[in-house]
Write an enzyme that holds these catalytic residues in place. Structure first.
Site, PDB file in Angstrom:
ATOM      1  N   PHE A 144      20.339  30.689   5.516  1.00 57.35           N
ATOM      2  CA  PHE A 144      20.340  32.120   5.836  1.00 57.35           C
ATOM      3  C   PHE A 144      19.051  32.824   5.428  1.00 57.35           C
ATOM      4  O   PHE A 144      18.680  33.824   6.018  1.00 57.35           O
ATOM      5  CB  PHE A 144      21.542  32.789   5.140  1.00 57.35           C
ATOM      6  CG  PHE A 144      21.570  32.512   3.667  1.00 57.35           C
ATOM      7  CD1 PHE A 144      20.908  33.322   2.786  1.00 57.35           C
ATOM      8  CD2 PHE A 144      22.224  31.380   3.171  1.00 57.35           C
ATOM      9  CE1 PHE A 144      20.905  33.037   1.426  1.00 57.35           C
ATOM     10  CE2 PHE A 144      22.234  31.086   1.819  1.00 57.35           C
ATOM     11  CZ  PHE A 144      21.559  31.916   0.946  1.00 57.35           C
ATOM     12  N   TYR A 181       3.338  31.444 -26.281  1.00 55.41           N
ATOM     13  CA  TYR A 181       3.975  30.342 -25.545  1.00 55.41           C
ATOM     14  C   TYR A 181       5.285  29.952 -26.213  1.00 55.41           C
ATOM     15  O   TYR A 181       6.284  29.693 -25.550  1.00 55.41           O
ATOM     16  CB  TYR A 181       3.040  29.125 -25.475  1.00 55.41           C
ATOM     17  CG  TYR A 181       3.609  28.057 -24.570  1.00 55.41           C
ATOM     18  CD1 TYR A 181       3.349  28.076 -23.198  1.00 55.41           C
ATOM     19  CD2 TYR A 181       4.442  27.053 -25.068  1.00 55.41           C
ATOM     20  CE1 TYR A 181       3.897  27.134 -22.357  1.00 55.41           C
ATOM     21  CE2 TYR A 181       4.996  26.101 -24.231  1.00 55.41           C
ATOM     22  CZ  TYR A 181       4.716  26.144 -22.875  1.00 55.41           C
ATOM     23  OH  TYR A 181       5.261  25.212 -22.037  1.00 55.41           O
ATOM     24  N   ASP A 205      30.341  32.927 -14.148  1.00 62.08           N
ATOM     25  CA  ASP A 205      29.143  33.505 -13.551  1.00 62.08           C
ATOM     26  C   ASP A 205      29.176  34.979 -13.949  1.00 62.08           C
ATOM     27  O   ASP A 205      29.931  35.775 -13.404  1.00 62.08           O
ATOM     28  CB  ASP A 205      29.152  33.343 -12.028  1.00 62.08           C
ATOM     29  CG  ASP A 205      27.864  33.864 -11.405  1.00 62.08           C
ATOM     30  OD1 ASP A 205      27.219  34.742 -12.029  1.00 62.08           O
ATOM     31  OD2 ASP A 205      27.498  33.416 -10.311  1.00 62.08           O
ATOM     32  N   LYS A 212      20.740  41.476 -11.854  1.00 64.12           N
ATOM     33  CA  LYS A 212      21.826  42.339 -11.387  1.00 64.12           C
ATOM     34  C   LYS A 212      22.288  43.256 -12.524  1.00 64.12           C
ATOM     35  O   LYS A 212      21.566  44.163 -12.885  1.00 64.12           O
ATOM     36  CB  LYS A 212      22.973  41.485 -10.836  1.00 64.12           C
ATOM     37  CG  LYS A 212      22.699  40.910  -9.447  1.00 64.12           C
ATOM     38  CD  LYS A 212      21.911  39.650  -9.485  1.00 64.12           C
ATOM     39  CE  LYS A 212      21.929  38.879  -8.191  1.00 64.12           C
ATOM     40  NZ  LYS A 212      21.054  37.695  -8.248  1.00 64.12           N
ATOM     41  N   ARG A 245      26.667  37.956   5.523  1.00 61.59           N
ATOM     42  CA  ARG A 245      27.459  37.149   4.596  1.00 61.59           C
ATOM     43  C   ARG A 245      28.627  36.573   5.373  1.00 61.59           C
ATOM     44  O   ARG A 245      29.751  37.022   5.278  1.00 61.59           O
ATOM     45  CB  ARG A 245      27.976  37.995   3.418  1.00 61.59           C
ATOM     46  CG  ARG A 245      26.925  38.536   2.496  1.00 61.59           C
ATOM     47  CD  ARG A 245      26.396  37.562   1.468  1.00 61.59           C
ATOM     48  NE  ARG A 245      25.401  36.619   1.912  1.00 61.59           N
ATOM     49  CZ  ARG A 245      24.714  35.823   1.086  1.00 61.59           C
ATOM     50  NH1 ARG A 245      24.920  35.851  -0.207  1.00 61.59           N
ATOM     51  NH2 ARG A 245      23.838  34.977   1.548  1.00 61.59           N
ATOM     52  N   PHE A 297      29.659  30.675  -4.290  1.00 64.60           N
ATOM     53  CA  PHE A 297      28.439  31.443  -4.086  1.00 64.60           C
ATOM     54  C   PHE A 297      27.363  30.454  -3.635  1.00 64.60           C
ATOM     55  O   PHE A 297      27.335  29.313  -4.084  1.00 64.60           O
ATOM     56  CB  PHE A 297      27.994  32.224  -5.330  1.00 64.60           C
ATOM     57  CG  PHE A 297      26.829  33.105  -4.995  1.00 64.60           C
ATOM     58  CD1 PHE A 297      27.003  34.205  -4.163  1.00 64.60           C
ATOM     59  CD2 PHE A 297      25.546  32.795  -5.421  1.00 64.60           C
ATOM     60  CE1 PHE A 297      25.918  34.983  -3.774  1.00 64.60           C
ATOM     61  CE2 PHE A 297      24.462  33.575  -5.036  1.00 64.60           C
ATOM     62  CZ  PHE A 297      24.651  34.670  -4.210  1.00 64.60           C
ATOM     63  N   THR A 298      26.494  30.924  -2.755  1.00 60.40           N
ATOM     64  CA  THR A 298      25.537  30.029  -2.080  1.00 60.40           C
ATOM     65  C   THR A 298      24.749  29.133  -3.041  1.00 60.40           C
ATOM     66  O   THR A 298      24.796  27.910  -2.933  1.00 60.40           O
ATOM     67  CB  THR A 298      24.561  30.864  -1.234  1.00 60.40           C
ATOM     68  OG1 THR A 298      23.967  31.856  -2.073  1.00 60.40           O
ATOM     69  CG2 THR A 298      25.278  31.549  -0.073  1.00 60.40           C
TER      70      THR A 298
HETATM   71  C1  P61 Z   1      22.370  38.607  -4.198  1.00 65.29           C
HETATM   72  F1  P61 Z   1      21.656  35.994  -0.096  1.00 65.29           F
HETATM   73  N1  P61 Z   1      22.601  36.974  -5.873  1.00 65.29           N
HETATM   74  O1  P61 Z   1      23.591  38.856  -4.352  1.00 65.29           O
HETATM   75  P1  P61 Z   1      19.376  34.470  -8.706  1.00 65.29           P
HETATM   76  N2  P61 Z   1      25.398  34.195  -8.903  1.00 65.29           N
HETATM   77  C2  P61 Z   1      25.695  35.329  -8.234  1.00 65.29           C
HETATM   78  C3  P61 Z   1      24.694  35.965  -7.524  1.00 65.29           C
HETATM   79  O2  P61 Z   1      24.986  37.076  -6.860  1.00 65.29           O
HETATM   80  C4  P61 Z   1      23.371  35.420  -7.501  1.00 65.29           C
HETATM   81  C5  P61 Z   1      23.126  34.240  -8.236  1.00 65.29           C
HETATM   82  C6  P61 Z   1      24.161  33.648  -8.915  1.00 65.29           C
HETATM   83  C7  P61 Z   1      21.789  37.539  -4.986  1.00 65.29           C
HETATM   84  C8  P61 Z   1      20.425  37.010  -4.617  1.00 65.29           C
HETATM   85  C9  P61 Z   1      20.673  36.023  -3.533  1.00 65.29           C
HETATM   86  O3  P61 Z   1      22.677  33.661  -0.835  1.00 65.29           O
HETATM   87  C10 P61 Z   1      21.886  34.352  -1.680  1.00 65.29           C
HETATM   88  O4  P61 Z   1      18.845  35.256  -9.843  1.00 65.29           O
HETATM   89  C11 P61 Z   1      27.079  35.856  -8.263  1.00 65.29           C
HETATM   90  O5  P61 Z   1      19.238  35.176  -7.372  1.00 65.29           O
HETATM   91  O6  P61 Z   1      18.849  33.086  -8.660  1.00 65.29           O
HETATM   92  C12 P61 Z   1      22.356  36.005  -6.731  1.00 65.29           C
HETATM   93  O7  P61 Z   1      20.932  34.382  -9.007  1.00 65.29           O
HETATM   94  C13 P61 Z   1      21.786  33.603  -8.260  1.00 65.29           C
HETATM   95  C14 P61 Z   1      20.865  36.450  -2.240  1.00 65.29           C
HETATM   96  C15 P61 Z   1      21.004  34.725  -3.854  1.00 65.29           C
HETATM   97  C16 P61 Z   1      21.441  35.612  -1.322  1.00 65.29           C
HETATM   98  C17 P61 Z   1      21.589  33.874  -2.919  1.00 65.29           C
HETATM   99  O8  P61 Z   1      21.640  39.235  -3.429  1.00 65.29           O
END
Ligand code: P61
Length: 460
Positions: free
Chosen positions: A451, A75, A217, A260, A384, A127-128
């Protein structure tokens, strides 16, 4: 015919395979209708080639899998946390590491620590999840990316660059109200477009002049570093690893989705240099994520991330990774399919406005195109555009972004060149029959990040 020699191939061979399933047109018709024309609501068993995202979908290496067996599931004080911390310090150079279950967990902590009601956060395109956490903390995001980023056909080599005049105006007009400048490398919503080192240095200088911070980021920072190596004057002799370290050194901290670049299936972290901010973050992480030495990850996950970070900055890896994306993009460009140029780091982005000019943006052309592509071949991409942009939190009006795109995202080390060919051929078939594609209307709309779960039906 003279022999054309390839200069590279994938720097790995395949040890484990996972079957994928082909479906019939009738099965796909039923599946997309049941999913309300939203590719996020499809079951993955109904998908043939899954280009929804590169997030958490990478193939881990044998070293990463071996590392999973070394999970220290204590833990508190797991050995794997210290391995992760050491990797972040070595490859990104930040002092404090606060683990989180994934990127948005880190964004939540960062936003709560740094942003207050009435604050303004400038950045190189939204970013979303990032913007939502900034808004939930009381902040307002202001886009200061260069104009070219909003133009799919512009061949600008660094479409992730900041418009420095716009940034300075925001900083000047909001003294004491800009907690940090939010910069992404590469810029996801612009089509995986990089920021240049020169521009990052200039943005840093402006932040210093106005006494604020820069938070990166870092989700796809190694991909950004590769573009710098390839395109920026005076950078071609440097390794991706060196450039990554320099990018990070120009910032005060980062949020990271380890799903990623770092080649893991789950995980993330917040990294900071400032002792006081890190202390606050370490305190908040126990409320939302877990103890500060695991942050929602299992010990084995932290090990996979630590090893993945090291693999992610290898030049051979990145060359093949982005090389595959460029292969798909160039094929589509050759056939006249409108895509975002230049080809981005993690995917090929179809320009839905140019692809389907008959569908007004209020009928979500990118959503319709993603559904049409799935119907054609079982290839799954992601909208997107207007659906992703959602609504203004104050007025409630829909935000119609200039970019209306379908992202074909390439998971790392997962698909072959034949998969890219099948994908390109399917896109081309839909392009040939594009006048048959019809617009959509929303039948269900959730409040946050609509979305992911919204449902649609044909507009007429
Ligand atoms: C993706 F449709 N990305 O691209 P988490 N920053 C950035 C990202 O690309 C990102 C996160 C933060 C995704 C997953 C995803 O609208 C969406 O580990 C540049 O996913 O929490 C994530 O990181 C967030 C898809 C997220 C989406 C949000 O596919």
């Amino acid at each position: 015919m003279p022999l054309e020699r390839r200069s590279w191939a994938e720097p790995f061979k395949i040890k484990v395979v996972e079957p994928v399933r082909m479906t019939t047109p009738e099965q796909r018709r039923k599946a997309i209708e049941e999913a309300g024309y939203n590719t996020f609501l499809l079951r993955s068993r109904d998908v043939y080639i899954d280009l929804l995202t590169d997030s958490g979908t990478s193939a881990m290496s044998d070293r990463q899998w071996a590392g999973m067996m070394l999970g220290d599931e204590a833990y508190a004080g797991s050995e794997n946390f210290y391995r992760l911390e050491a990797a972040v310090r070595k490859y990104y150079g930040y002092r404090h590491v606060i683990p989180a279950h994934q990127g948005r967990g880190a964004e939540n902590i960062l936003s709560q620590v740094m942003i207050g009601p009435g604050d303004v956060v400038p950045g190189n395109m939204y970013f979303t999840t990032t913007r939502l956490h900034q808004e939930l903390a009381g902040g307002r995001f202001v886009d200061v990316i260069i104009e070219a980023a909003h133009e799919p056909a512009s061949e600008h080599p660094f479409k992730g660059d900041v418009d420095l005049e716009k940034l300075e105006t925001v900083l000047k007009e909001n003294p004491g109200r800009v907690p940090y400048v939010s910069l992404a490398a590469t810029v996801n919503m612009a089509g995986g477009q990089p920021i240049s080192l020169a521009n990052l240095r200039a943005a840093r200088a402006l932040a210093d002049k106005y006494g604020t911070r820069v938070i990166l980021d870092a989700t796809r920072v190694a991909e950004n570093a590769w573009f710098i190596q390839q395109r920026e004057a005076g950078q071609s002799h440097r390794s991706v690893r060196e450039i990554v370290l320099e990018i990070c050194s120009l910032t005060d901290g980062c949020t990271m989705s380890a799903k990623k670049d770092p080649l893991a299936n789950i995980g993330g972290f917040l990294a900071l240099n400032d002792d006081e901010a890190a202390e606050k973050a370490r305190n908040l992480v126990v409320v939302y994520e877990g103890l500060h030495t695991y942050g929602g990850m299992a010990g084995r996950d932290m090990e996979a991330v630590a090893i993945g970070i090291e693999e992610s900055v290898e030049d051979d890896h990145i060359r093949a990774r982005i090389g595959q994306v460029i292969y798909l993009g160039e094929k589509l460009m050759k056939w006249g399919v409108p895509i975002v140029k230049p080809v981005g780091g993690h995917g090929v982005f179809l320009d839905a406005k140019a692809f389907l000019p008959q569908i007004p943006q209020s009928e979500y052309p990118a959503q319709a195109l993603a559904a049409a592509l799935y119907l054609d071949s079982g290839v799954r991409g992601m909208e997107r555009g207007a659906v992703s942009a959602g609504r203004d939190p104050v007025s409630g009006a829909e935000r119609f972004p200039r970019l209306e795109l379908v992202r074909l995202t390439i998971p790392r080390r997962v698909y072959t060149q034949a998969h890219m060919d099948v994908t390109a051929e399917s896109v081309y078939c839909v392009f040939e029959e594009r006048e048959k594609v019809k617009g959509l209307k929303i039948t269900y709309e959730p409040k946050h990040l609509r979305f992911f779960q919204a449902r649609f039906a044909p507009a007429v």
